[in-house]
Design an enzyme around this catalytic site. Structure first.
Site, PDB file in Angstrom:
ATOM      1  N   ALA A  77       0.742  -1.369  -0.030  1.00  0.00           N
ATOM      2  CA  ALA A  77       0.074   0.036  -0.205  1.00  0.00           C
ATOM      3  C   ALA A  77       0.997   1.237  -0.011  1.00  0.00           C
ATOM      4  CB  ALA A  77      -1.059  -0.034   1.186  1.00  0.00           C
TER       5      ALA A  77
ATOM      6  N   GLY B 117      14.653  -1.575  10.910  1.00  0.00           N
ATOM      7  CA  GLY B 117      14.148  -1.905  12.575  1.00  0.00           C
ATOM      8  C   GLY B 117      15.325  -2.818  13.020  1.00  0.00           C
TER       9      GLY B 117
ATOM     10  N   ARG C 124       9.797   8.159  -3.694  1.00  0.00           N
ATOM     11  CA  ARG C 124      11.139   8.349  -4.038  1.00  0.00           C
ATOM     12  C   ARG C 124      11.321   7.844  -5.558  1.00  0.00           C
ATOM     13  NH1 ARG C 124      14.194   5.839   0.820  1.00  0.00           N
ATOM     14  NH2 ARG C 124      16.014   5.710  -0.729  1.00  0.00           N
TER      15      ARG C 124
ATOM     16  N   GLY D  79       0.321   2.516   8.656  1.00  0.00           N
ATOM     17  CA  GLY D  79       1.844   1.703   9.242  1.00  0.00           C
ATOM     18  C   GLY D  79       1.600   0.365   8.877  1.00  0.00           C
TER      19      GLY D  79
HETATM   20  C1  UD1 Z   1       9.678  -1.612   7.900  1.00  0.00           C
HETATM   21  C2  UD1 Z   1       9.733  -2.253   9.466  1.00  0.00           C
HETATM   22  C3  UD1 Z   1      11.231  -2.349   9.735  1.00  0.00           C
HETATM   23  C4  UD1 Z   1      12.023  -3.053   8.806  1.00  0.00           C
HETATM   24  C5  UD1 Z   1      11.599  -2.467   7.262  1.00  0.00           C
HETATM   25  C6  UD1 Z   1      12.209  -3.331   6.140  1.00  0.00           C
HETATM   26  C7  UD1 Z   1       7.759  -1.666  10.502  1.00  0.00           C
HETATM   27  C8  UD1 Z   1       7.116  -0.776  11.624  1.00  0.00           C
HETATM   28  N1  UD1 Z   1       8.999  -1.348  10.368  1.00  0.00           N
HETATM   29  O1  UD1 Z   1      10.086  -0.174   8.005  1.00  0.00           O
HETATM   30  O2  UD1 Z   1      11.522  -2.758  11.107  1.00  0.00           O
HETATM   31  O3  UD1 Z   1      13.239  -2.832   9.012  1.00  0.00           O
HETATM   32  O4  UD1 Z   1      10.376  -2.600   7.058  1.00  0.00           O
HETATM   33  O5  UD1 Z   1      12.286  -2.698   5.003  1.00  0.00           O
HETATM   34  O6  UD1 Z   1       7.076  -2.546  10.361  1.00  0.00           O
HETATM   35  N2  UD1 Z   1       2.911  -0.652   3.841  1.00  0.00           N
HETATM   36  C9  UD1 Z   1       1.795  -0.656   3.589  1.00  0.00           C
HETATM   37  N3  UD1 Z   1       1.275   0.151   4.661  1.00  0.00           N
HETATM   38  C10 UD1 Z   1       1.621   1.036   5.379  1.00  0.00           C
HETATM   39  C11 UD1 Z   1       2.954   1.200   5.494  1.00  0.00           C
HETATM   40  C12 UD1 Z   1       3.808   0.336   4.831  1.00  0.00           C
HETATM   41  O7  UD1 Z   1       1.436  -1.383   3.059  1.00  0.00           O
HETATM   42  O8  UD1 Z   1       0.718   1.732   6.357  1.00  0.00           O
HETATM   43  C13 UD1 Z   1       3.971  -1.453   3.107  1.00  0.00           C
HETATM   44  C14 UD1 Z   1       4.990  -0.796   2.146  1.00  0.00           C
HETATM   45  O9  UD1 Z   1       4.265  -0.536   0.666  1.00  0.00           O
HETATM   46  C15 UD1 Z   1       6.217  -1.666   2.050  1.00  0.00           C
HETATM   47  C16 UD1 Z   1       6.112  -2.313   3.566  1.00  0.00           C
HETATM   48  O10 UD1 Z   1       4.970  -2.259   4.197  1.00  0.00           O
HETATM   49  O11 UD1 Z   1       6.032  -2.746   1.248  1.00  0.00           O
HETATM   50  C17 UD1 Z   1       7.339  -1.662   4.416  1.00  0.00           C
HETATM   51  O12 UD1 Z   1       7.016  -0.346   4.401  1.00  0.00           O
HETATM   52  P1  UD1 Z   1       8.002   0.479   4.463  1.00  0.00           P
HETATM   53  O13 UD1 Z   1       7.534   2.146   4.856  1.00  0.00           O
HETATM   54  O14 UD1 Z   1       9.125   0.855   3.357  1.00  0.00           O
HETATM   55  O15 UD1 Z   1       8.703   0.300   5.889  1.00  0.00           O
HETATM   56  P2  UD1 Z   1       9.262   0.762   7.209  1.00  0.00           P
HETATM   57  O16 UD1 Z   1       7.882   0.912   8.195  1.00  0.00           O
HETATM   58  O17 UD1 Z   1      10.018   2.032   7.134  1.00  0.00           O
END
Ligand code: UD1
Ligand code: CA
Length: 458
Positions: A8, A141, A13, A82
């Site tokens: 989602a 993380g 970027r 999240g």
């Molecule tokens: C997350 C992890 C982090 C890990 C990293 C690896 C959490 C809180 N953190 O970081 O520990 O090291 O991934 O890349 O889980 N996404 C959604 N909906 C949302 C938010 C994200 O579908 O509301 C999806 C994104 O599209 C992506 C994935 O989840 O595919 C990870 O999201 P991203 O924001 O890249 O990772 P972080 O939360 O920074």
């Protein structure tokens, strides 16, 4: 097993109107890589969480499910609060009796083998996390351990200085007992630096509930590398291509340079195949035993028979090349081309929707479209099948052993009989009878007494 794929996020970027997970890697959307790998694990449920990018993501998923006849659920996450909040959207679809594997739609290259190890480590009642030791863990993380056991995951933005020094990171990929997962998701709060519902917070809950938390490691760091920018996409593309090239080398294919080949689909090679630099293969391409492909060729959904030689700079699409044929340099075989054994197609020859039987040749500068060409036919330089009248297309038939003189135009529908010869420059508008010379040009003449004009002096 349930599989939930998080897709989602918006991918700001990438600087693109296309949703991040639909950007292609090796010709296939990132998300498609993840779905294909997930399917290799035979999940009983597969659910993609989408959000950004409007209908494009569910449309792609819907089409894929239709094509393959295997259902894929989708759930919309709006707004995106999240990773924990993302998994919550899948809760109604999750089967309690099997574990849930969480994957990311922007992490395309995780292997089924590594996921298999993770799932095995989780078993029925443990929480398993795919982790890696990274030289530069910035932004990710961190896995916090006490006496060797995982106790929680802390995000970069919430971490203390000591925690930031930890190099074991959370890939984000986890396998979780589903009944527990549902309970833990309910208990998440967004009381953290980013105001998000972190999926990672379930780890501390598992520890509190006495559920064992274990880890598994991928075979290589790139397996858990995500795509957030075009730079990262390009890096993973190279990595993936190198993996494909290595697999080809291991099967005995000779690659003049494994760093200069691009396979965007499936390349199936026989024994003693040689591929020179700069070639691109798309869709399903089959090269039989002893095929050589010269530099800078593009082959799309094509089949090349044993011992055939593709010389430099050819473009071959939806075509079949017979055994021992010689194509190029600079030849173009368009969809529907079927060449028999030992056919020669030379420079600047284009063939479309045509069958050319064994030992026939078109060596230079010709267009053969909508034609049926027999065996041992010679098509002279500059020959053109005039297959199109601006509205409809017509077929040209050239029977065995015919000889088409240079610069002929065959105005279809028309047939050149067996063993017929066309004189150079013939514009054929009626059938040419078998075994005879047909010619359509004014008789040559020479004007006696003619003199060249000369410039008049002013
Ligand atoms: C997350 C992890 C982090 C890990 C990293 C690896 C959490 C809180 N953190 O970081 O520990 O090291 O991934 O890349 O889980 N996404 C959604 N909906 C949302 C938010 C994200 O579908 O509301 C999806 C994104 O599209 C992506 C994935 O989840 O595919 C990870 O999201 P991203 O924001 O890249 O990772 P972080 O939360 O920074
Ligand atoms: Ca990320």
């Amino acid at each position: 097993m349930n599989v939930v794929i998080l897709a989602a996020g918006m991918g700001k970027r990438m600087q693109s109107a296309l949703p991040k997970v639909l950007h292609p890697l090796a010709g296939k959307p990132l998300l498609r890589h993840v779905i294909d790998t997930a399917r290799g694990l035979s999940p009983s449920k597969l659910c993609v969480i989408y959000g950004h990018g409007g209908a494009a993501v569910p449309e792609m998923v819907g089409k894929l499910a239709e094509q393959t006849g295997a259902p894929i659920d989708t759930a919309k996450q709006e707004p995106q609060l999240g990773t924990g909040h993302a998994v919550m959207q899948a809760v109604p679809q999750l089967d309690d009796s099997v574990p849930t594997l969480v994957l990311y739609g922007d992490v395309p290259l995780t292997t089924a083998a590594s996921l298999g190890r993770l799932v095995e480590a989780a078993g029925k009642d443990k929480l398993a996390i795919l982790t890696v030791e990274q030289a530069n863990p910035f932004g990710l993380g961190r896995i916090v351990r006490e006496n060797g056991s995982i106790v929680r995951i802390v995000e970069e933005k919430d971490a203390s200085e000591a925690e930031r020094a930890i190099r074991e990171i959370n890939s984000g990929i986890m396998c979780i007992p589903t009944v527990h997962l549902k309970k833990w998701l309910n208990a998440l709060s967004n009381n953290n630096a980013q105001g998000e519902y972190y999926l990672t917070d379930i780890v501390a809950q598992a520890v509190a509930d006495g559920v064992p938390v274990v880890s598994a490691q991928p075979s290589a760091e790139w397996e858990v590398a995500g795509v957030n920018s075009k730079v990262q996409l390009a890096e993973l593309e190279r990595r993936h291509q190198l993996n494909i090239a290595t697999a080809l080398l291991e099967k005995g294919v000779t690659l003049m340079d494994p760093a200069r080949i691009d396979v965007r689909g499936e390349l199936v090679c026989g024994r003693d195949v040689v591929i020179d630099v700069g070639c691109v293969f798309e869709g399903r391409v089959e090269l039989a035993d002893g095929v050589t492909v010269g530099p800078h060729c593009v082959l799309v959904n094509a089949r090349v028979g044993a011992g055939a030689q593709i010389k430099p700079f050819c473009h071959i699409e939806e075509a079949v090349v017979g055994d021992k044929s010689q194509i190029g340099p600079y030849a173009r075989l368009r969809p529907g081309t079927e060449l028999g054994e030992d056919v020669h197609v030379g420079n600047f020859v284009e063939i479309k929707n045509s069958q050319v039987a064994a030992h026939s040749k078109a060596n230079h500068l010709a267009y053969v479209g909508d034609a049926t060409v027999g065996s041992r036919v010679n098509i002279g330089a500059g020959t053109i099948t005039c297959n199109y009248d601006g509205a409809n297309k017509f077929r040209t038939v050239i029977e065995d052993d015919a000889f088409i003189g240079s610069d002929s135009q065959l105005v279809a529908p028309v047939t050149v009989g067996k063993g017929a010869t066309l004189g150079a420059g013939t514009t054929l508008t009626k059938d040419a009878p078998a075994g005879k010379l047909t010619i359509s040009r004014p008789k040559q003449m020479t004007l006696e007494g003619w003199t060249r004009p000369v410039k008049t002096k002013k």
